[in-house]
Scaffold this motif. Sequence first.
Motif, short mmCIF file in Angstrom:
data_model
loop_
_atom_site.label_atom_id
_atom_site.label_comp_id
_atom_site.label_asym_id
_atom_site.label_seq_id
_atom_site.Cartn_x
_atom_site.Cartn_y
_atom_site.Cartn_z
N UNK A 168 25.47 -26.74 38.70
CA UNK A 168 24.49 -26.78 39.76
C UNK A 168 23.11 -26.45 39.19
N UNK A 169 22.50 -27.40 38.51
CA UNK A 169 21.19 -27.16 37.90
C UNK A 169 20.08 -27.09 38.95
N UNK A 170 19.14 -26.18 38.67
CA UNK A 170 17.94 -26.06 39.48
C UNK A 170 16.79 -26.61 38.64
N UNK A 171 16.05 -27.56 39.22
CA UNK A 171 14.92 -28.10 38.48
C UNK A 171 13.91 -28.71 39.44
N UNK A 172 12.72 -28.97 38.92
CA UNK A 172 11.68 -29.61 39.71
C UNK A 172 12.01 -31.10 39.76
N UNK A 173 12.49 -31.57 40.90
CA UNK A 173 12.84 -32.98 41.04
C UNK A 173 11.58 -33.83 41.02
N UNK A 174 11.66 -34.94 40.31
CA UNK A 174 10.56 -35.90 40.28
C UNK A 174 11.11 -37.28 40.64
N UNK A 175 10.22 -38.17 41.03
CA UNK A 175 10.64 -39.53 41.37
C UNK A 175 11.30 -40.21 40.17
N UNK A 176 10.75 -39.99 39.01
CA UNK A 176 11.29 -40.61 37.81
C UNK A 176 12.71 -40.11 37.51
N UNK A 177 12.91 -38.80 37.66
CA UNK A 177 14.23 -38.22 37.42
C UNK A 177 15.24 -38.75 38.43
N UNK A 178 14.86 -38.75 39.71
CA UNK A 178 15.77 -39.19 40.78
C UNK A 178 16.15 -40.65 40.58
N UNK A 179 15.20 -41.49 40.19
CA UNK A 179 15.49 -42.91 40.00
C UNK A 179 16.41 -43.15 38.81
N UNK A 180 16.30 -42.32 37.78
CA UNK A 180 17.06 -42.58 36.57
C UNK A 180 18.35 -41.81 36.39
N UNK A 181 18.55 -40.77 37.14
CA UNK A 181 19.73 -39.92 36.94
C UNK A 181 21.01 -40.68 37.32
N UNK A 182 22.05 -40.48 36.51
CA UNK A 182 23.35 -41.10 36.76
C UNK A 182 24.43 -40.09 36.46
#
Length: 161
Positions: free
Chosen positions: A1-15
């Motif tokens: 359960x990682x805590x991090x600053x979500x960004x649009x780039x991260x959300x679009x690319x995470x798999x």
Amino acid sequence: MPRLKLTDRFVAGVQSNGQIDYFDTIEPGLTLRVGATKKTFSLAYTRPGTRKRTRLRLGEYSDDFGLAAARRKAREIKALIEEHKDPQEEKAAAEAAATAEMTFGDLVEQYLFRHVATLRSAKEITRRLRRNILAGPHSIGQVPLARLHRRDINRALDAVR
């Protein structure tokens, strides 16, 4: 359960092959759940009154519903919680009100659209339901679902027989 600053780039690319939750540090409680096939945003919060932790699904990640929209919706829900209103109870009440206003005819049309449209016999099923149930002397199409009784259905079915 990682805590991090979500960004649009991260959300679009995470798999992910499995299911993993990413908690946003900018908007506390906002969670991005990444599965094998989809990504959904949710809000973890404490329910007013019961003081139990729960999760409310905000929506699935798409071009229309991105990180900014999820954060905006999370803030709106948090404002409701600050007023001691439970968003899940309000959602259930809104669905109940919509169902109370729904007529049997609306339900039949919804059934035809969702389940019958893809069948080979769709034309025949649609014709029979509209002719025998929604039209005619014993039509029950205008009866609100909240006031629909077994006797109404029996009357309509007896007329068909």
